[in-house]
Write an enzyme that holds these catalytic residues in place. Sequence first.
Site, mmCIF file in Angstrom:
data_model
loop_
_atom_site.group_PDB
_atom_site.id
_atom_site.type_symbol
_atom_site.label_atom_id
_atom_site.label_comp_id
_atom_site.label_asym_id
_atom_site.label_seq_id
_atom_site.Cartn_x
_atom_site.Cartn_y
_atom_site.Cartn_z
ATOM 1 N N LYS A 288 0.824 -1.093 -0.110
ATOM 2 C CA LYS A 288 0.100 0.036 -0.058
ATOM 3 C C LYS A 288 0.981 1.329 0.076
ATOM 4 C CE LYS A 288 -2.202 -1.408 3.761
ATOM 5 N NZ LYS A 288 -1.428 -2.733 4.021
ATOM 6 N N ARG B 44 -9.247 0.081 8.412
ATOM 7 C CA ARG B 44 -8.868 -1.641 8.331
ATOM 8 C C ARG B 44 -10.199 -2.206 8.777
ATOM 9 N NH1 ARG B 44 -2.910 -1.004 8.359
ATOM 10 N NH2 ARG B 44 -2.116 -3.033 8.428
ATOM 11 N N ARG C 67 11.528 -6.621 4.115
ATOM 12 C CA ARG C 67 11.147 -5.292 4.227
ATOM 13 C C ARG C 67 12.214 -4.316 5.371
ATOM 14 N NH1 ARG C 67 5.219 -3.109 5.385
ATOM 15 N NH2 ARG C 67 5.398 -4.103 7.346
ATOM 16 N N ARG D 53 11.187 -3.845 10.934
ATOM 17 C CA ARG D 53 10.212 -3.756 12.187
ATOM 18 C C ARG D 53 10.152 -4.946 12.768
ATOM 19 N NH1 ARG D 53 5.004 -1.249 8.997
ATOM 20 N NH2 ARG D 53 4.222 -2.714 10.636
ATOM 21 N N ARG E 41 -1.109 -10.634 13.000
ATOM 22 C CA ARG E 41 -1.528 -9.612 12.229
ATOM 23 C C ARG E 41 -2.383 -10.264 10.681
ATOM 24 N NH1 ARG E 41 3.847 -7.063 10.749
ATOM 25 N NH2 ARG E 41 2.643 -5.485 9.956
HETATM 26 N N1 GDP Z 1 8.082 -7.703 -5.191
HETATM 27 C C1 GDP Z 1 7.431 -6.548 -4.782
HETATM 28 N N2 GDP Z 1 7.676 -6.186 -3.695
HETATM 29 C C2 GDP Z 1 6.833 -4.830 -3.356
HETATM 30 C C3 GDP Z 1 6.053 -4.501 -4.132
HETATM 31 N N3 GDP Z 1 5.206 -3.270 -3.583
HETATM 32 C C4 GDP Z 1 5.845 -3.150 -2.368
HETATM 33 N N4 GDP Z 1 6.913 -4.337 -2.470
HETATM 34 C C5 GDP Z 1 7.799 -4.387 -1.099
HETATM 35 O O1 GDP Z 1 6.772 -5.319 0.020
HETATM 36 C C6 GDP Z 1 7.051 -4.842 1.103
HETATM 37 C C7 GDP Z 1 5.792 -4.260 1.818
HETATM 38 O O2 GDP Z 1 5.383 -2.992 1.084
HETATM 39 P P1 GDP Z 1 4.771 -1.744 2.212
HETATM 40 O O3 GDP Z 1 4.658 -0.554 0.905
HETATM 41 O O4 GDP Z 1 5.376 -1.572 3.244
HETATM 42 O O5 GDP Z 1 3.330 -2.641 2.078
HETATM 43 P P2 GDP Z 1 2.087 -2.011 3.188
HETATM 44 O O6 GDP Z 1 2.374 -2.566 4.270
HETATM 45 O O7 GDP Z 1 0.734 -2.647 2.429
HETATM 46 O O8 GDP Z 1 2.325 -0.641 3.064
HETATM 47 C C8 GDP Z 1 8.138 -3.632 1.260
HETATM 48 O O9 GDP Z 1 9.507 -4.252 1.657
HETATM 49 C C9 GDP Z 1 8.090 -3.094 -0.048
HETATM 50 O O10 GDP Z 1 9.603 -2.668 -0.697
HETATM 51 C C10 GDP Z 1 5.603 -5.142 -5.566
HETATM 52 O O11 GDP Z 1 5.018 -4.601 -6.251
HETATM 53 N N5 GDP Z 1 6.729 -5.997 -5.851
HETATM 54 N N1 ADP Z 2 -6.488 1.418 10.403
HETATM 55 C C1 ADP Z 2 -5.767 0.765 11.517
HETATM 56 N N2 ADP Z 2 -6.767 0.363 12.627
HETATM 57 C C2 ADP Z 2 -6.052 -0.205 13.560
HETATM 58 N N3 ADP Z 2 -4.669 -0.413 13.808
HETATM 59 C C3 ADP Z 2 -3.893 -0.108 12.689
HETATM 60 C C4 ADP Z 2 -4.304 0.567 11.630
HETATM 61 N N4 ADP Z 2 -3.414 0.948 10.772
HETATM 62 C C5 ADP Z 2 -2.295 0.612 11.361
HETATM 63 N N5 ADP Z 2 -2.572 -0.170 12.560
HETATM 64 C C6 ADP Z 2 -1.612 -0.781 13.489
HETATM 65 O O1 ADP Z 2 -0.459 -0.524 13.017
HETATM 66 C C7 ADP Z 2 0.331 -1.681 12.788
HETATM 67 C C8 ADP Z 2 1.218 -1.459 11.782
HETATM 68 O O2 ADP Z 2 0.321 -1.072 10.451
HETATM 69 P P1 ADP Z 2 1.059 -0.583 9.143
HETATM 70 O O3 ADP Z 2 2.526 0.268 9.460
HETATM 71 O O4 ADP Z 2 0.194 -0.170 8.179
HETATM 72 O O5 ADP Z 2 1.897 -1.848 8.593
HETATM 73 P P2 ADP Z 2 1.177 -3.273 7.633
HETATM 74 O O6 ADP Z 2 0.640 -2.769 6.530
HETATM 75 O O7 ADP Z 2 2.674 -3.865 7.664
HETATM 76 O O8 ADP Z 2 0.448 -3.826 8.667
HETATM 77 C C9 ADP Z 2 -0.835 -2.772 12.521
HETATM 78 O O9 ADP Z 2 -0.437 -4.178 12.958
HETATM 79 C C10 ADP Z 2 -1.726 -2.497 13.693
HETATM 80 O O10 ADP Z 2 -1.384 -2.569 14.741
#
Ligand code: GDP
Ligand code: ADP
Length: 189
Positions: free
Chosen positions: A20, A94, A128, A161, A172
């Site tokens: 995201k 969420r 990551r 992290r 999670r």
């Molecule tokens: N292979 C691949 N890795 C990705 C892609 N988009 C994000 N990532 C990697 O996947 C991990 C999670 O992405 P992140 O943007 O932190 O996801 P979020 O938790 O949904 O916000 C990070 O290490 C990114 O660099 C993709 O399209 N392809």
């Molecule tokens: N909208 C939300 N509602 C409740 N908890 C949240 C929300 N967004 C994030 N969190 C909390 O923050 C943590 C980390 O979220 P985030 O940094 O978005 O990482 P990821 O997308 O990898 O879960 C989640 O595991 C949760 O505990």
Amino acid sequence: MGAPGRLLHAVLTGALGSGKRTLASRIVKQVPLQKFSSGDLLQDNLLRDTEFGVLAKIFMDQGRLIPDDIMTRLTLQELKSSPRGSWLLSGFPRTLRQAEALDRVYHIHLAMNLDVPIEVIRQRLSARWIHPSSGRVYNLEFNPPRAVGVDDLTGKPLVQREDDRPETLAKRLEAYEDQTKRALDYYRG
Ligand SMILES: Nc1nc2c(ncn2[C@@H]2O[C@H](COP(=O)(O)OP(=O)(O)O)[C@@H](O)[C@H]2O)c(=O)[nH]1
Ligand SMILES: Nc1ncnc2c1ncn2[C@@H]1O[C@H](COP(=O)(O)OP(=O)(O)O)[C@@H](O)[C@H]1O
């Protein structure tokens, strides 16, 4: 609130690690939207050791979601302060209650969901690395930093992290299955 041609309120949902924030960062380079990420907002509060950050850490360390009322209040406060008015919100809502609360205040013009298989997510999260104070996200395979272990812009060290560890990750993913999918169904409706 406002005509879609002038204002855009968009949300980006998907499991943890679905990409995201990475996608949101790319979108805002091309579209004049302000990016908000719930995770970055929490991380900022953790780093500043705010009252909210201390409370949030208890839930995050256990891989649980932050309670809806707290998370909603914090997010709405941030959105209100958006100078542009148009925004892209990632990681919120969420849960169904968060989606409903957001809808009471804003008209959402666009909802996007990233659908990524769990095995791919595990693999991505194990690689990551983040720059904590900016929220910049890297991946050792997909988008590695220019120099090993340091942020491209500041040269400061990257960290993994704690909640990306396999034990917390399992919890999670459960929370995602239980709750976040309901928020998605809400937008489908
Ligand atoms: N292979 C691949 N890795 C990705 C892609 N988009 C994000 N990532 C990697 O996947 C991990 C999670 O992405 P992140 O943007 O932190 O996801 P979020 O938790 O949904 O916000 C990070 O290490 C990114 O660099 C993709 O399209 N392809
Ligand atoms: N909208 C939300 N509602 C409740 N908890 C949240 C929300 N967004 C994030 N969190 C909390 O923050 C943590 C980390 O979220 P985030 O940094 O978005 O990482 P990821 O997308 O990898 O879960 C989640 O595991 C949760 O505990």
